[in-house]
Design a protein around this motif. Structure first.
Motif, PDB file in Angstrom:
ATOM      1  N   GLY A  61       9.028   6.377  -1.959  1.00 30.95           N
ATOM      2  CA  GLY A  61       8.010   6.878  -1.047  1.00 30.95           C
ATOM      3  C   GLY A  61       7.814   5.912   0.105  1.00 30.95           C
ATOM      4  O   GLY A  61       8.451   4.862   0.181  1.00 30.95           O
ATOM      5  N   GLN A  62       6.933   6.268   1.014  1.00 31.76           N
ATOM      6  CA  GLN A  62       6.615   5.404   2.158  1.00 31.76           C
ATOM      7  C   GLN A  62       5.696   4.283   1.692  1.00 31.76           C
ATOM      8  O   GLN A  62       4.652   4.540   1.092  1.00 31.76           O
ATOM      9  N   ARG A  63       6.061   3.042   1.946  1.00 35.79           N
ATOM     10  CA  ARG A  63       5.263   1.887   1.549  1.00 35.79           C
ATOM     11  C   ARG A  63       4.878   1.080   2.783  1.00 35.79           C
ATOM     12  O   ARG A  63       5.635   0.991   3.746  1.00 35.79           O
ATOM     13  N   VAL A  64       3.695   0.484   2.727  1.00 35.94           N
ATOM     14  CA  VAL A  64       3.177  -0.324   3.824  1.00 35.94           C
ATOM     15  C   VAL A  64       2.930  -1.733   3.284  1.00 35.94           C
ATOM     16  O   VAL A  64       2.275  -1.900   2.252  1.00 35.94           O
TER      17      VAL A  64
ATOM     18  N   ARG B 123       0.833  -1.209   0.000  1.00 34.32           N
ATOM     19  CA  ARG B 123       0.000   0.000   0.000  1.00 34.32           C
ATOM     20  C   ARG B 123       0.865   1.255   0.000  1.00 34.32           C
ATOM     21  O   ARG B 123       2.017   1.218   0.417  1.00 34.32           O
ATOM     22  N   ASP B 124       0.276   2.338  -0.414  1.00 30.27           N
ATOM     23  CA  ASP B 124       0.945   3.634  -0.469  1.00 30.27           C
ATOM     24  C   ASP B 124       0.707   4.410   0.824  1.00 30.27           C
ATOM     25  O   ASP B 124      -0.445   4.569   1.229  1.00 30.27           O
ATOM     26  N   GLN B 125       1.756   4.826   1.488  1.00 30.90           N
ATOM     27  CA  GLN B 125       1.749   5.742   2.621  1.00 30.90           C
ATOM     28  C   GLN B 125       1.230   5.188   3.949  1.00 30.90           C
ATOM     29  O   GLN B 125       1.901   5.279   4.947  1.00 30.90           O
ATOM     30  N   THR B 126      -0.006   4.640   3.977  1.00 29.15           N
ATOM     31  CA  THR B 126      -0.616   4.208   5.241  1.00 29.15           C
ATOM     32  C   THR B 126      -1.291   2.855   5.061  1.00 29.15           C
ATOM     33  O   THR B 126      -1.465   2.381   3.939  1.00 29.15           O
TER      34      THR B 126
ATOM     35  N   LEU C 157       6.432  -1.233   7.705  1.00 27.67           N
ATOM     36  CA  LEU C 157       6.650   0.014   6.966  1.00 27.67           C
ATOM     37  C   LEU C 157       8.027  -0.018   6.322  1.00 27.67           C
ATOM     38  O   LEU C 157       8.981  -0.508   6.920  1.00 27.67           O
TER      39      LEU C 157
ATOM     40  N   GLY D 200      -3.935   3.219   2.723  1.00 34.87           N
ATOM     41  CA  GLY D 200      -3.549   3.856   1.468  1.00 34.87           C
ATOM     42  C   GLY D 200      -3.929   3.027   0.252  1.00 34.87           C
ATOM     43  O   GLY D 200      -4.387   1.884   0.356  1.00 34.87           O
ATOM     44  N   THR D 201      -3.714   3.599  -0.901  1.00 34.65           N
ATOM     45  CA  THR D 201      -4.015   2.942  -2.164  1.00 34.65           C
ATOM     46  C   THR D 201      -3.239   1.638  -2.290  1.00 34.65           C
ATOM     47  O   THR D 201      -2.051   1.583  -1.989  1.00 34.65           O
TER      48      THR D 201
ATOM     49  N   ALA E 242      10.413   2.748   3.910  1.00 35.16           N
ATOM     50  CA  ALA E 242      10.659   3.921   3.072  1.00 35.16           C
ATOM     51  C   ALA E 242      11.490   3.452   1.890  1.00 35.16           C
ATOM     52  O   ALA E 242      12.501   2.775   2.051  1.00 35.16           O
TER      53      ALA E 242
END
Length: 104
Positions: free
Chosen positions: A71-74, A43-46, A88, A49-50, A90
């Motif tokens: 970017g930040q990936r989850v 997922r993107d950011q959180t 998480l 997230g997307t 980065a």
């Protein structure tokens, strides 16, 4: 004059040269046994997230996401009968491969 040549060269290179790979093993906490068939979502950011990609861990518990932009990936791992887990990471295209092992 040179700057437009560099920009054109960068634009023509494959996107995979500007992206990273996230790989890892999904395992049970004790005795650290790899777990097959785990749904792994990127997922993107959180955590909400997307969804960027998803896969299922192999028989050896391995998973891989390719062409991951910076970017930040989850990473969310889940399987019936196990606790879900979140990790998480980065991502910077300056580092090409990240290893993220997850315990469920």
């Amino acid at each position: 004059m040179k700057s437009w040549k560099y920009a054109l060269t960068a634009a023509l290179l494959p996107a995979s040269l500007w992206a990273a790979t996230i790989t890892g093993i999904i395992g049970a906490p004790s005795p650290g046994t790899p777990v097959a068939g785990v749904k792994v979502v990127l997922r993107d950011q959180t955590i909400n997230g997307t969804v960027l990609d998803s896969t299922v861990s192999s028989g050896s518990g391995a998973y891989t996401f390719s062409n991951v932009a910076n970017g930040q990936r989850v990473i969310v791992a889940s399987k019936s009968g196990y606790n879900s887990a979140v990790a998480l990471q980065a991502v910077s295209v300056a580092t090409q491969t990240y290893t993220v092992n997850v315990t469920i």
